[in-house]
Write a protein that holds these residues in place. Structure first.
Motif, PDB file in Angstrom:
ATOM      1  N   VAL A   5       0.875  -1.238   0.097  1.00  0.00           N
ATOM      2  CA  VAL A   5       0.044  -0.285   0.088  1.00  0.00           C
ATOM      3  C   VAL A   5       0.851   1.202   0.077  1.00  0.00           C
ATOM      4  O   VAL A   5       0.650   2.259  -0.911  1.00  0.00           O
ATOM      5  N   PHE A   6       2.000   1.234   0.617  1.00  0.00           N
ATOM      6  CA  PHE A   6       2.724   2.465   0.783  1.00  0.00           C
ATOM      7  C   PHE A   6       3.838   2.579  -0.253  1.00  0.00           C
ATOM      8  O   PHE A   6       4.046   3.843  -0.725  1.00  0.00           O
ATOM      9  N   THR A   7       3.838   1.467  -0.951  1.00  0.00           N
ATOM     10  CA  THR A   7       4.770   1.673  -2.085  1.00  0.00           C
ATOM     11  C   THR A   7       3.749   2.333  -3.283  1.00  0.00           C
ATOM     12  O   THR A   7       4.041   2.997  -4.036  1.00  0.00           O
ATOM     13  N   PRO A  38       3.972  -6.643  -7.419  1.00  0.00           N
ATOM     14  CA  PRO A  38       3.235  -7.629  -7.671  1.00  0.00           C
ATOM     15  C   PRO A  38       3.781  -8.629  -6.624  1.00  0.00           C
ATOM     16  O   PRO A  38       3.171  -9.573  -6.032  1.00  0.00           O
ATOM     17  N   ASN A  39       5.146  -8.748  -6.293  1.00  0.00           N
ATOM     18  CA  ASN A  39       5.732  -9.468  -5.384  1.00  0.00           C
ATOM     19  C   ASN A  39       5.169  -9.355  -3.814  1.00  0.00           C
ATOM     20  O   ASN A  39       4.807 -10.221  -2.914  1.00  0.00           O
ATOM     21  N   ALA A  40       4.847  -7.927  -3.487  1.00  0.00           N
ATOM     22  CA  ALA A  40       4.166  -7.529  -2.105  1.00  0.00           C
ATOM     23  C   ALA A  40       2.676  -8.070  -2.233  1.00  0.00           C
ATOM     24  O   ALA A  40       2.254  -8.227  -1.123  1.00  0.00           O
ATOM     25  N   ALA A  41       2.075  -7.834  -3.361  1.00  0.00           N
ATOM     26  CA  ALA A  41       0.714  -8.507  -3.413  1.00  0.00           C
ATOM     27  C   ALA A  41       0.582  -9.870  -3.300  1.00  0.00           C
ATOM     28  O   ALA A  41      -0.449 -10.416  -2.599  1.00  0.00           O
ATOM     29  N   ALA A  42       1.387 -10.449  -3.784  1.00  0.00           N
ATOM     30  CA  ALA A  42       1.451 -11.992  -3.946  1.00  0.00           C
ATOM     31  C   ALA A  42       1.740 -12.566  -2.459  1.00  0.00           C
ATOM     32  O   ALA A  42       0.745 -13.414  -1.756  1.00  0.00           O
ATOM     33  N   LEU A  43       2.859 -11.793  -1.543  1.00  0.00           N
ATOM     34  CA  LEU A  43       2.883 -12.362  -0.207  1.00  0.00           C
ATOM     35  C   LEU A  43       1.829 -11.896   0.493  1.00  0.00           C
ATOM     36  O   LEU A  43       1.551 -12.698   1.625  1.00  0.00           O
ATOM     37  N   SER A  44       1.213 -10.918   0.362  1.00  0.00           N
ATOM     38  CA  SER A  44       0.004 -10.378   1.273  1.00  0.00           C
ATOM     39  C   SER A  44      -1.088 -11.366   1.124  1.00  0.00           C
ATOM     40  O   SER A  44      -1.556 -11.789   1.928  1.00  0.00           O
ATOM     41  N   GLY A  81      -7.297  -3.673  -1.191  1.00  0.00           N
ATOM     42  CA  GLY A  81      -7.495  -2.787  -2.180  1.00  0.00           C
ATOM     43  C   GLY A  81      -8.105  -1.576  -1.722  1.00  0.00           C
ATOM     44  O   GLY A  81      -7.997  -0.578  -2.109  1.00  0.00           O
ATOM     45  N   ALA A  82      -8.951  -1.681  -0.687  1.00  0.00           N
ATOM     46  CA  ALA A  82      -9.611  -0.348   0.039  1.00  0.00           C
ATOM     47  C   ALA A  82      -8.414   0.406   0.775  1.00  0.00           C
ATOM     48  O   ALA A  82      -8.585   1.478   0.552  1.00  0.00           O
ATOM     49  N   ALA A  83      -7.493  -0.223   1.240  1.00  0.00           N
ATOM     50  CA  ALA A  83      -6.354   0.563   1.600  1.00  0.00           C
ATOM     51  C   ALA A  83      -5.517   1.156   0.726  1.00  0.00           C
ATOM     52  O   ALA A  83      -5.245   2.447   0.908  1.00  0.00           O
ATOM     53  N   GLN A  84      -5.343   0.609  -0.357  1.00  0.00           N
ATOM     54  CA  GLN A  84      -4.600   1.278  -1.356  1.00  0.00           C
ATOM     55  C   GLN A  84      -5.282   2.293  -1.848  1.00  0.00           C
ATOM     56  O   GLN A  84      -4.714   3.224  -2.242  1.00  0.00           O
ATOM     57  N   PHE A  85      -6.700   2.181  -2.280  1.00  0.00           N
ATOM     58  CA  PHE A  85      -7.229   3.459  -3.034  1.00  0.00           C
ATOM     59  C   PHE A  85      -7.501   4.722  -1.918  1.00  0.00           C
ATOM     60  O   PHE A  85      -7.573   5.743  -2.216  1.00  0.00           O
ATOM     61  N   SER A  86      -7.902   4.322  -0.614  1.00  0.00           N
ATOM     62  CA  SER A  86      -8.023   5.033   0.465  1.00  0.00           C
ATOM     63  C   SER A  86      -6.561   6.004   0.485  1.00  0.00           C
ATOM     64  O   SER A  86      -6.684   7.315   0.702  1.00  0.00           O
ATOM     65  N   LEU A  87      -5.536   5.246   0.705  1.00  0.00           N
ATOM     66  CA  LEU A  87      -4.379   6.048   0.770  1.00  0.00           C
ATOM     67  C   LEU A  87      -4.118   6.851  -0.354  1.00  0.00           C
ATOM     68  O   LEU A  87      -3.535   8.096  -0.222  1.00  0.00           O
ATOM     69  N   ALA A  88      -4.598   6.507  -1.707  1.00  0.00           N
ATOM     70  CA  ALA A  88      -4.187   7.365  -2.934  1.00  0.00           C
ATOM     71  C   ALA A  88      -5.115   8.324  -2.650  1.00  0.00           C
ATOM     72  O   ALA A  88      -4.593   9.475  -3.245  1.00  0.00           O
ATOM     73  N   ALA A  97       7.953   5.570   1.875  1.00  0.00           N
ATOM     74  CA  ALA A  97       8.983   4.838   1.790  1.00  0.00           C
ATOM     75  C   ALA A  97       9.523   4.262   3.120  1.00  0.00           C
ATOM     76  O   ALA A  97       9.999   3.197   3.449  1.00  0.00           O
ATOM     77  N   LEU A  98       9.444   5.256   4.188  1.00  0.00           N
ATOM     78  CA  LEU A  98       9.960   5.035   5.720  1.00  0.00           C
ATOM     79  C   LEU A  98       9.113   3.914   5.898  1.00  0.00           C
ATOM     80  O   LEU A  98       9.597   3.039   6.722  1.00  0.00           O
ATOM     81  N   VAL A  99       7.651   3.882   5.828  1.00  0.00           N
ATOM     82  CA  VAL A  99       6.730   2.906   6.219  1.00  0.00           C
ATOM     83  C   VAL A  99       7.342   1.783   5.474  1.00  0.00           C
ATOM     84  O   VAL A  99       7.115   0.646   6.167  1.00  0.00           O
ATOM     85  N   VAL A 100       7.513   1.554   4.241  1.00  0.00           N
ATOM     86  CA  VAL A 100       7.910   0.553   3.678  1.00  0.00           C
ATOM     87  C   VAL A 100       8.877  -0.015   4.167  1.00  0.00           C
ATOM     88  O   VAL A 100       8.878  -1.482   4.338  1.00  0.00           O
ATOM     89  N   VAL A 101       9.974   0.382   4.682  1.00  0.00           N
ATOM     90  CA  VAL A 101      11.308   0.046   4.996  1.00  0.00           C
ATOM     91  C   VAL A 101      10.820  -0.529   6.551  1.00  0.00           C
ATOM     92  O   VAL A 101      11.439  -1.630   6.680  1.00  0.00           O
ATOM     93  N   VAL A 102      10.182   0.158   7.308  1.00  0.00           N
ATOM     94  CA  VAL A 102       9.700  -0.405   8.568  1.00  0.00           C
ATOM     95  C   VAL A 102       9.135  -1.741   8.523  1.00  0.00           C
ATOM     96  O   VAL A 102       9.285  -2.719   9.262  1.00  0.00           O
ATOM     97  N   ALA A 103       8.056  -1.859   7.666  1.00  0.00           N
ATOM     98  CA  ALA A 103       7.078  -2.992   7.319  1.00  0.00           C
ATOM     99  C   ALA A 103       7.880  -4.168   6.795  1.00  0.00           C
ATOM    100  O   ALA A 103       7.873  -5.294   7.386  1.00  0.00           O
ATOM    101  N   LEU A 104       8.915  -3.957   5.837  1.00  0.00           N
ATOM    102  CA  LEU A 104       9.786  -4.861   5.407  1.00  0.00           C
ATOM    103  C   LEU A 104      10.561  -5.660   6.412  1.00  0.00           C
ATOM    104  O   LEU A 104      10.839  -6.775   6.263  1.00  0.00           O
ATOM    105  N   THR A 105      11.435  -4.484   7.014  1.00  0.00           N
ATOM    106  CA  THR A 105      12.198  -4.994   7.987  1.00  0.00           C
ATOM    107  C   THR A 105      11.482  -5.937   9.008  1.00  0.00           C
ATOM    108  O   THR A 105      11.866  -7.265   9.434  1.00  0.00           O
ATOM    109  N   ALA A 106      10.102  -5.732   9.715  1.00  0.00           N
ATOM    110  CA  ALA A 106       9.593  -6.545  10.550  1.00  0.00           C
ATOM    111  C   ALA A 106       9.259  -7.865   9.864  1.00  0.00           C
ATOM    112  O   ALA A 106       9.180  -8.822  10.720  1.00  0.00           O
ATOM    113  N   GLU A 107       8.769  -7.852   8.749  1.00  0.00           N
ATOM    114  CA  GLU A 107       8.462  -9.021   7.906  1.00  0.00           C
ATOM    115  C   GLU A 107       9.783 -10.110   7.645  1.00  0.00           C
ATOM    116  O   GLU A 107       9.812 -11.036   8.057  1.00  0.00           O
TER     117      GLU A 107
END
Length: 416
Positions: free
Chosen positions: A237-239, A343-349, A365-372, A398-408
């Motif tokens: 979503v944040f990407t 595509p890889n983030a969607a597949a893993l999600s 999808g709702a989170a994606q379009f709400s953030l947009a 991007a900061l949220v992406v890095v934090v989330a990816l690190t946690a995962e």
């Protein structure tokens, strides 16, 4: 970090990955999922004509876009969980037919308010293709095949935003704004025919959820509080937030700061959008050779690099102006990287929601379009001659992406 990103074990050739979704199924799914973005971008060149015909303000005419986006997000929250109970195929067909009927209503609208209502219906029914295309992939695919299917699906769907402005610009001079909606009606009919002909029911009756509204809410709460899903969907979503910051600001960056004409801007936007398409196609071939997590992490590094390049370009440029070449380099690197991530983030999600994939796709999808919807106005906060708001939004996402990816990655390392 390298230890948490192993090469995929015993890779199969890309065409024989286990659990790969057949191409005959992916094509109508891609069409169904692309109708929403296509219905957004094709008619934007016609907004001034709508203002003139109905004698309304630009802000009232833009309600047709706002209503569509809100309905598109809300529709996914309804259709996704419902599909976990009644199956995918029927809802996918109804969504395609409903989108066609709504487009006809828009094309024949006698007033701006009928047009707005038609757009609400178009968004709601169009949500079916977005959410159910993801759910069907998870129903059919397995393992690396899911990531490959998502990469192929998003590559096909990436064509829509690339050609939509060009198609809209070609149709409007001959068919007016109503011609755009007749085109959308025809595409929806083609999609419905493709779904009927090629997409089977993929959710076995024995795997369907039971219960009423409270059970549905419970399913969504279960998915929304799952640690793996939250981390992975945050990356996606944040990407997308970074991407939408670029999409929202690019007309002002290229036209007001670089100095391109509207036609030249369309060409520049199309070239940049091809970066996502190329990266999606490359990703579909890499899945099976490398683990999706490795491709995902590489894309995130590339995205951070692209944002850093853009920061340097803006910092070294005179106030209110930017050079075409350095800006384009930064944006192409950005789109190439995002094409590897999404595509890889969607597949893993979606793999984290198996058994609740309709609810998972709906929340994604709702989170994606709400953030947009939130990102779009923020990028223009300082007016058309500043790129700083765009960079600030990109940096925060991007900061949220890095934090989330690190946690995962840490969670995956502990689980492994």
């Amino acid at each position: 970090m390298k230890s948490t990103l192993p090469r995929a074990q015993a890779p199969d050739p890309p065409s024989t990955l286990p659990g790969t979704v057949p191409a005959a199924v992916l094509l109508p799914l891609a069409l169904a999922g692309a109708i929403g973005p296509f219905a957004t971008d094709t008619y934007l060149p016609a907004l001034p004509l709508i203002v003139g015909e109905f004698g309304v303000s630009a802000s009232v005419a833009q309600l047709t876009l706002t209503a569509f986006m809100v309905s598109l997000a809300a529709g996914q929250l309804v259709i996704g969980p419902l599909s976990d109970r009644v199956g995918r195929r029927t809802l996918l067909i109804l969504g395609s037919v409903g989108t066609a009927v709504a487009a006809v209503v828009c094309a024949l609208a006698p007033s701006i308010w009928v047009l707005v209502l038609g757009r609400v219906a178009q968004g709601f029914f169009g949500a079916a293709g977005i959410v159910l295309s993801k759910a069907v992939v998870v129903d059919v695919g397995r393992g690396a095949g899911v990531a490959k299917a998502f990469a192929t699906l998003m590559a096909l769907q990436s064509v829509a935003p690339v050609i939509a402005p060009l198609v809209g610009g070609a149709v409007v001079p001959f068919g007016g704004w109503r011609g755009v909606f007749w085109l959308l009606a025809g595409l929806s009919v083609v999609t419905a025919i493709g779904v009927v002909a090629a997409v089977p029911e993929t959710l076995h009756p024995g795997d369907r959820r039971t219960g009423g509204v409270m059970s549905t809410l419970g399913d969504m709460r279960f998915v929304a509080t799952s640690g793996p899903f939250v981390a992975r969907v945050s990356v996606f979503v944040f990407t997308f937030g970074v991407l939408f910051a670029y999409i929202s600001a690019s007309p002002f960056i290229y036209q007001d700061m670089v100095g391109l004409s509207p036609t030249a801007y369309s060409v520049a936007f199309t070239v940049n959008a091809l970066g996502i398409l190329a990266s999606n196609l490359a990703g579909a071939r890499l899945v099976g050779r490398f683990a999706p997590e490795r491709i995902l992490a590489t894309g995130v590094v590339g995205m951070l690099t692209a944002i850093a390049v853009l920061v340097v370009v803006v910092a070294l440029s005179p106030a209110g102006t930017l050079g075409l070449a350095p800006v384009t380099v930064g944006f192409i690197l950005l789109t190439l990287s995002i094409g590897a991530i999404l595509p890889n983030a969607a597949a893993l999600s979606m793999q984290a929601t198996r058994g609740h994939s309709g609810s998972g796709a709906a929340l994604l999808g709702a989170a994606q379009f709400s953030l947009a919807a939130l990102v779009a106005p923020l990028t223009g906060f300082s007016g058309p001659h500043s790129a700083l708001p765009m960079l600030a939004v990109m940096g925060a996402c991007a900061l949220v992406v890095v934090v989330a990816l690190t946690a995962e990655l840490r969670r995956s390392a502990r689980a492994g």
